[in-house]
Structures are given as structure tokens and as C-alpha cells.
Design a protein around this motif. Structure first.
Motif, PDB file in Angstrom:
ATOM      1  N   VAL A  20       0.851  -1.195   0.000  1.00 38.76           N
ATOM      2  CA  VAL A  20       0.000   0.000   0.000  1.00 38.76           C
ATOM      3  C   VAL A  20       0.882   1.238   0.000  1.00 38.76           C
ATOM      4  N   GLY A  21       0.728   2.078  -1.011  1.00 35.80           N
ATOM      5  CA  GLY A  21       1.459   3.332  -1.086  1.00 35.80           C
ATOM      6  C   GLY A  21       0.515   4.500  -0.883  1.00 35.80           C
ATOM      7  N   ARG A  22       0.792   5.349   0.101  1.00 34.74           N
ATOM      8  CA  ARG A  22      -0.013   6.552   0.344  1.00 34.74           C
ATOM      9  C   ARG A  22       0.658   7.729  -0.376  1.00 34.74           C
ATOM     10  N   TYR A  23      -0.135   8.442  -1.183  1.00 37.11           N
ATOM     11  CA  TYR A  23       0.381   9.548  -1.991  1.00 37.11           C
ATOM     12  C   TYR A  23      -0.491  10.788  -1.818  1.00 37.11           C
ATOM     13  N   GLU A  24       0.123  11.937  -2.037  1.00 36.78           N
ATOM     14  CA  GLU A  24      -0.579  13.199  -2.234  1.00 36.78           C
ATOM     15  C   GLU A  24       0.015  13.792  -3.504  1.00 36.78           C
ATOM     16  N   LEU A  25      -0.748  13.758  -4.600  1.00 41.94           N
ATOM     17  CA  LEU A  25      -0.162  14.103  -5.892  1.00 41.94           C
ATOM     18  C   LEU A  25      -1.204  14.647  -6.858  1.00 41.94           C
ATOM     19  N   LEU A  26      -0.695  15.209  -7.955  1.00 40.87           N
ATOM     20  CA  LEU A  26      -1.557  15.637  -9.041  1.00 40.87           C
ATOM     21  C   LEU A  26      -2.022  14.404  -9.814  1.00 40.87           C
ATOM     22  N   ILE A  61      -5.327  12.834  -2.476  1.00 37.65           N
ATOM     23  CA  ILE A  61      -4.733  12.056  -1.389  1.00 37.65           C
ATOM     24  C   ILE A  61      -5.323  10.654  -1.517  1.00 37.65           C
ATOM     25  N   LEU A  62      -4.484   9.677  -1.814  1.00 36.99           N
ATOM     26  CA  LEU A  62      -4.997   8.347  -2.113  1.00 36.99           C
ATOM     27  C   LEU A  62      -3.992   7.268  -1.765  1.00 36.99           C
ATOM     28  N   ASP A  63      -4.508   6.035  -1.664  1.00 37.14           N
ATOM     29  CA  ASP A  63      -3.682   4.852  -1.462  1.00 37.14           C
ATOM     30  C   ASP A  63      -3.741   3.994  -2.713  1.00 37.14           C
ATOM     31  N   LEU A  64      -2.588   3.485  -3.133  1.00 37.76           N
ATOM     32  CA  LEU A  64      -2.515   2.515  -4.218  1.00 37.76           C
ATOM     33  C   LEU A  64      -2.254   1.147  -3.605  1.00 37.76           C
ATOM     34  N   TYR A  65      -3.064   0.168  -3.969  1.00 42.85           N
ATOM     35  CA  TYR A  65      -2.960  -1.193  -3.435  1.00 42.85           C
ATOM     36  C   TYR A  65      -2.512  -2.158  -4.533  1.00 42.85           C
ATOM     37  N   ILE A  66      -1.401  -2.856  -4.301  1.00 42.03           N
ATOM     38  CA  ILE A  66      -0.956  -3.921  -5.197  1.00 42.03           C
ATOM     39  C   ILE A  66      -1.033  -5.241  -4.435  1.00 42.03           C
ATOM     40  N   PRO A  67      -1.822  -6.205  -4.906  1.00 41.54           N
ATOM     41  CA  PRO A  67      -1.888  -7.509  -4.221  1.00 41.54           C
ATOM     42  C   PRO A  67      -0.601  -8.283  -4.443  1.00 41.54           C
ATOM     43  N   VAL A  68      -0.077  -8.884  -3.384  1.00 43.22           N
ATOM     44  CA  VAL A  68       1.159  -9.665  -3.517  1.00 43.22           C
ATOM     45  C   VAL A  68       0.930 -11.083  -3.015  1.00 43.22           C
ATOM     46  N   GLU A  69       1.659 -11.981  -3.619  1.00 42.03           N
ATOM     47  CA  GLU A  69       1.450 -13.408  -3.381  1.00 42.03           C
ATOM     48  C   GLU A  69       2.280 -13.929  -2.227  1.00 42.03           C
ATOM     49  N   TYR A  70       3.566 -13.602  -2.269  1.00 37.00           N
ATOM     50  CA  TYR A  70       4.465 -14.053  -1.206  1.00 37.00           C
ATOM     51  C   TYR A  70       5.755 -13.264  -1.293  1.00 37.00           C
ATOM     52  N   TYR A  71       6.549 -13.428  -0.287  1.00 36.57           N
ATOM     53  CA  TYR A  71       7.833 -12.761  -0.230  1.00 36.57           C
ATOM     54  C   TYR A  71       8.925 -13.801  -0.381  1.00 36.57           C
ATOM     55  N   PHE A  72       9.937 -13.476  -1.171  1.00 33.80           N
ATOM     56  CA  PHE A  72      11.061 -14.416  -1.287  1.00 33.80           C
ATOM     57  C   PHE A  72      12.361 -13.643  -1.132  1.00 33.80           C
ATOM     58  N   ASN A  73      13.368 -14.326  -0.587  1.00 36.31           N
ATOM     59  CA  ASN A  73      14.666 -13.688  -0.334  1.00 36.31           C
ATOM     60  C   ASN A  73      15.512 -13.684  -1.591  1.00 36.31           C
TER      61      ASN A  73
END
Length: 304
Positions: free
Chosen positions: A242-248, A292-304
Motif C-alpha cells: 500500500v502506497g499513500r500519496y498526495e499528488l496531481l 490524497i490516495l492509497d494505491l494497493y498492489i496484491p502480492v502473493e508471497y515474499y522471497f529472499n
């Protein structure tokens, strides 16, 4: 186009999205819309400007492109079988009609690229960015993300929302106005927990802008009756960047691209459900016209 037509076609969109791996004949899909095959075929083309077969093939090829980008462990043969193409040769020929290169070359060329992928006219040729330009753009996007985004990883519960369907980039403002007009007399936005959202069922990276399907909606905190061309959908339960932004508004594409770069560089992998935006203000009322908005990207898993 009547509201009833749109409501039934929305059900078809959802059915096709979740059944691209299965048989999708005209007869089967027409039953979902509760129309005769002849009547359904005419209505579907009127709404989408594509025949059902054209739409299904395009969605299959775009899903294949997405798998090539985000599931590098999959072989082309496994994708061919998964999406029901009769042979690798048929798949490769169809893929080339859309992206003007073979699936294997597409995977090599675009695996680490962040820019849009063009379904270009066959009379034109794709121009590849120089390495120096690519690196410069990459650094600019990473700097933009650092300067403008607050990034978190969140677990999201299943969230219902009411929505209208919109296809393409033209007329988006009317779609937002329509959902706001619908929820205003119901005082849905007055509880501060319901938010205006935009859900992306297609990716601008692999789908032509005039064919990208979006749901313009409002999140709900309780069950509510809908009618006309207002439908109920659900945000998928799962893990999200989730990225919170304030932008044009004109910087939204830059924000999305930068957030996907952050995803790749931090070892996350996109899950197979839909990204979306959550709006926290009316940018027209902001002193600098910023959203002012949030961008949501669904993620599957984390790998090293």
C-alpha cells in the motif's frame, strides 16, 4: 444501452475473468447473462465494441502476457495448456497478432521493464529505449517514490463495494460522478470508513487504454440493496503493498509504475487479483488540486 443490459454484462465480465482456463462458448456465456445466444451476442458487442470471441481471445492473450511478466517460473507450454490453446504454434501466432513478437522474446524483453507494453499497429515498429534512457527513467521513478510515497504492507479482509463499470480512459469523470450521486442520498460517505475506489480489472501495461475495464465504486460497511447498473463486488482478501500519496492526477501513472518497481526490488510478487486505488479526498477541493490516495498492489508471497 439500458441499465439492465449493463448489469447482466457485468456478471459476464466476472464469469469470464474467473473462467479463462475453462470452456467459454457463446451458449455457456449467454446463459450467465440470461439471454439467447443471438440476443446476447448483439448486446455484448454493443457494450464492448468486440464480439464475444474477440474479447475472450484478447483476455486470454493478456492473461498470458501477465503470466509471462509475473510468473517467470511458468513455461510457455504450461501457459498454452492452462489457457486452452490447441498448440504452441496457435498460441504463438495469436500472441504475435497482439504484441508483434513471440512469447519467448516478449518474456526476455519485458521481464524487468517498467514501461507500458504496446499492442502496436503492424505498420509501425516498436522503438526500444536506450539503456542509458532506461536507467535514467528508472532512477527518476525510484526518486519519485521515495519523495512522494509512504509504503506499508497490509493484510486486507474481504471488503464489499458498490460500483459502476467503465471501459477505457474517456469519460472517467462521469463514472465517478455517477457513483457519488448514487451514494450521496444514502449518506454512505458520511461515516468516514467508506471510500471512493477504482479497481483495475485490466493492466494498462498490457491492455490498450480504450479497452481497460475498471470498477468505479465506494466501499461499504454494511449490506445495501442496489439496482440499475450499480453492482456489488468484493475486494480480495490478502496481502497488499500500500502506497499513500498526495499528488496531481497526472502523476498517477508515475506513482503506479514506481510502486511496481518497489515491489520488484523488495522481493514481492504480484498476486493474481486486482490492484485498486482508494481516494481520501476530492482533489478538486484541494488547494493545489492534489489527490490524497492509497494505491494497493496484491502480492502473493515474499522471497529472499
Amino acid at each position: 444501452m439500458t441499465e439492465e443490459y449493463q448489469k447482466r454484462i457485468n456478471a459476464v465480465f466476472e464469469f469470464i475473468d474467473t473462467n479463462l482456463d475453462n470452456e467459454l462458448s457463446l451458449e455457456i456465456v449467454a446463459q450467465i447473462a440470461c439471454y439467447s445466444p443471438f440476443h446476447f451476442h448483439r448486446i455484448f458487442k454493443m457494450i464492448t465494441n468486440e464480439t464475444l470471441n474477440q474479447y475472450i481471445i484478447r483476455k486470454k492473450i493478456e492473461k498470458a502476457a501477465s503470466l509471462l511478466l509475473h510468473k517467470k517460473e511458468l513455461t510457455i507450454t504450461s501457459i498454452v495448456h492452462q489457457l486452452g490453446f490447441t498448440s504452441n504454434a496457435v498460441f504463438t501466432r495469436t500472441f504475435k497478432n497482439y504484441y508483434h513478437q513471440s512469447p519467448s522474446n516478449f518474456k526476455k524483453t519485458h521481464l524487468h521493464k517498467f514501461s507500458k507494453i504496446s499492442q502496436i499497429d503492424s505498420k509501425n515498429s516498436q522503438q526500444m529505449e536506450s539503456y542509458e534512457t532506461y536507467i535514467c527513467n528508472l532512477m527518476n521513478l525510484k526518486n519519485f517514490t521515495t519523495m512522494h510515497a509512504k509504503i506499508e504492507i497490509k493484510e486486507l479482509a474481504t471488503q464489499p463495494y458498490a460500483y459502476v463499470t467503465h471501459i477505457g480512459v474517456e469519460g472517467l469523470e462521469k463514472a465517478f460522478q455517477k457513483i457519488i450521486q448514487w451514494c450521496t442520498p444514502k449518506q454512505i460517505l458520511e461515516n468516514n470508513r467508506s471510500k471512493i475506489i477504482r479497481v483495475f480489472h485490466d493492466s494498462f501495461k498490457i491492455t490498450n487504454p480504450d479497452k481497460v475495464r475498471m470498477s468505479i465504486g465506494v466501499t461499504l460497511t454494511e449490506t445495501i440493496a442496489v439496482n440499475g447498473d450499480i453492482n456489488i463486488g468484493h475486494l480480495q482478501k490478502g496481502k497488499y503493498i500500500v502506497g499513500r500519496y498526495e499528488l496531481l492526477i497526472e502523476d498517477l501513472e508515475k506513482a503506479w509504475t514506481g510502486l511496481f518497481i518497489w515491489m520488484n526490488e523488495n522481493g514481492y510478487k504480484k498476486a493474481d487479483y486486482n490492484p485498486f486505488e482508494v481516494y481520501h479526498n476530492d482533489f478538486n477541493k484541494h488547494p493545489e488540486k492534489k489527490a490524497i490516495l492509497d494505491l494497493y498492489i496484491p502480492v502473493e508471497y515474499y522471497f529472499n
